[in-house]
Motif scaffolding. Structure first.
Motif, PDB file in Angstrom:
ATOM      1  N   ARG A   1      10.068   3.919 -11.510  1.00  0.00           N
ATOM      2  CA  ARG A   1       8.698   4.280 -11.166  1.00  0.00           C
ATOM      3  C   ARG A   1       7.891   3.012 -10.996  1.00  0.00           C
ATOM      4  NH1 ARG A   1       9.317   8.805 -15.119  1.00  0.00           N
ATOM      5  NH2 ARG A   1      10.052  10.464 -13.783  1.00  0.00           N
ATOM      6  N   CYS A   2       6.922   3.075 -10.113  1.00  0.00           N
ATOM      7  CA  CYS A   2       6.078   1.914  -9.880  1.00  0.00           C
ATOM      8  C   CYS A   2       5.185   1.675 -11.093  1.00  0.00           C
ATOM      9  CB  CYS A   2       5.225   2.155  -8.639  1.00  0.00           C
ATOM     10  SG  CYS A   2       3.987   0.887  -8.402  1.00  0.00           S
ATOM     11  N   PRO A   3       5.242   0.475 -11.692  1.00  0.00           N
ATOM     12  CA  PRO A   3       4.434   0.205 -12.888  1.00  0.00           C
ATOM     13  C   PRO A   3       2.937   0.200 -12.600  1.00  0.00           C
ATOM     14  CG  PRO A   3       5.667  -1.761 -12.225  1.00  0.00           C
ATOM     15  CD  PRO A   3       6.125  -0.637 -11.344  1.00  0.00           C
ATOM     16  N   TRP A   4       2.563  -0.233 -11.399  1.00  0.00           N
ATOM     17  CA  TRP A   4       1.132  -0.263 -11.057  1.00  0.00           C
ATOM     18  C   TRP A   4       0.587   1.154 -10.904  1.00  0.00           C
ATOM     19  CZ3 TRP A   4       0.236  -4.707  -6.982  1.00  0.00           C
ATOM     20  CH2 TRP A   4       0.542  -5.938  -7.599  1.00  0.00           C
ATOM     21  N   CYS A   5       1.369   2.005 -10.232  1.00  0.00           N
ATOM     22  CA  CYS A   5       0.937   3.392 -10.075  1.00  0.00           C
ATOM     23  C   CYS A   5       0.962   4.114 -11.424  1.00  0.00           C
ATOM     24  CB  CYS A   5       1.827   4.107  -9.066  1.00  0.00           C
ATOM     25  SG  CYS A   5       1.548   3.574  -7.368  1.00  0.00           S
ATOM     26  N   LEU A   6       1.962   3.801 -12.212  1.00  0.00           N
ATOM     27  CA  LEU A   6       2.075   4.408 -13.532  1.00  0.00           C
ATOM     28  C   LEU A   6       0.838   4.092 -14.378  1.00  0.00           C
ATOM     29  CD1 LEU A   6       4.416   6.098 -14.641  1.00  0.00           C
ATOM     30  CD2 LEU A   6       5.222   4.062 -15.827  1.00  0.00           C
TER      31      LEU A   6
ATOM     32  N   TYR B   1      10.119  -1.807  -4.180  1.00  0.00           N
ATOM     33  CA  TYR B   1       8.746  -1.843  -3.680  1.00  0.00           C
ATOM     34  C   TYR B   1       8.165  -0.446  -3.620  1.00  0.00           C
ATOM     35  CZ  TYR B   1      10.750  -0.589   0.872  1.00  0.00           C
ATOM     36  OH  TYR B   1      11.410   0.051   1.888  1.00  0.00           O
ATOM     37  N   CYS B   2       6.844  -0.422  -3.677  1.00  0.00           N
ATOM     38  CA  CYS B   2       6.113   0.832  -3.716  1.00  0.00           C
ATOM     39  C   CYS B   2       5.365   1.015  -2.409  1.00  0.00           C
ATOM     40  CB  CYS B   2       5.133   0.798  -4.895  1.00  0.00           C
ATOM     41  SG  CYS B   2       4.076   2.245  -4.956  1.00  0.00           S
ATOM     42  N   LEU B   3       5.476   2.191  -1.824  1.00  0.00           N
ATOM     43  CA  LEU B   3       4.796   2.455  -0.564  1.00  0.00           C
ATOM     44  C   LEU B   3       3.318   2.728  -0.763  1.00  0.00           C
ATOM     45  CD1 LEU B   3       7.377   4.786   1.192  1.00  0.00           C
ATOM     46  CD2 LEU B   3       6.832   2.435   1.807  1.00  0.00           C
ATOM     47  N   ARG B   4       2.962   3.095  -1.974  1.00  0.00           N
ATOM     48  CA  ARG B   4       1.592   3.532  -2.215  1.00  0.00           C
ATOM     49  C   ARG B   4       0.647   2.355  -2.468  1.00  0.00           C
ATOM     50  NH1 ARG B   4      -2.234   5.738  -5.242  1.00  0.00           N
ATOM     51  NH2 ARG B   4      -2.892   7.813  -4.652  1.00  0.00           N
ATOM     52  N   CYS B   5       1.094   1.403  -3.312  1.00  0.00           N
ATOM     53  CA  CYS B   5       0.180   0.326  -3.704  1.00  0.00           C
ATOM     54  C   CYS B   5       0.719  -1.045  -3.303  1.00  0.00           C
ATOM     55  CB  CYS B   5      -0.066   0.366  -5.205  1.00  0.00           C
ATOM     56  SG  CYS B   5       1.362  -0.162  -6.172  1.00  0.00           S
ATOM     57  N   SER B   6       1.826  -1.097  -2.571  1.00  0.00           N
ATOM     58  CA  SER B   6       2.421  -2.333  -2.078  1.00  0.00           C
ATOM     59  C   SER B   6       2.909  -3.261  -3.179  1.00  0.00           C
ATOM     60  CB  SER B   6       1.470  -3.077  -1.133  1.00  0.00           C
ATOM     61  OG  SER B   6       0.438  -3.709  -1.838  1.00  0.00           O
TER      62      SER B   6
HETATM   63 ZN    ZN Z   1       2.746   1.722  -6.730  1.00  0.00          ZN
END
Ligand code: ZN
Length: 69
Positions: free
Chosen positions: A12-17, A35-40
């Motif tokens: 899971r993306c740590p930034w989104c988490l 890499y995360c598509l949501r927050c880059s």
């Molecule tokens: Zn993210």
């Protein structure tokens, strides 16, 4: 390959988490990075694990603080 592929494990993306968004990251085989598509966000596996562990520690602290109100 321009298209992102999922890695062996779905991290899971740590930034989104941190924003309470449950977002699976994609794996870039060329760079050996997730890499995360949501927050880059981009990061290799150890970095992702470290940030996730950091987030879990922070989250516990935040919960503790909220109960003080
Ligand atoms: Zn993210």
């Amino acid at each position: 390959m321009a298209q992102g592929r999922k890695g062996k494990l779905n991290y899971r993306c740590p930034w989104c988490l941190a924003r309470e968004i449950d977002m699976d990251m994609l794996y870039d085989r060329d760079k050996d990075e997730y890499y995360c598509l949501r927050c880059s966000f981009t990061g290799n596996e150890p970095e992702v694990l470290r940030l996730n562990a950091q987030f879990r520690a922070k989250y516990r602290d935040r919960m503790r603080r909220i109960t003080d109100f």
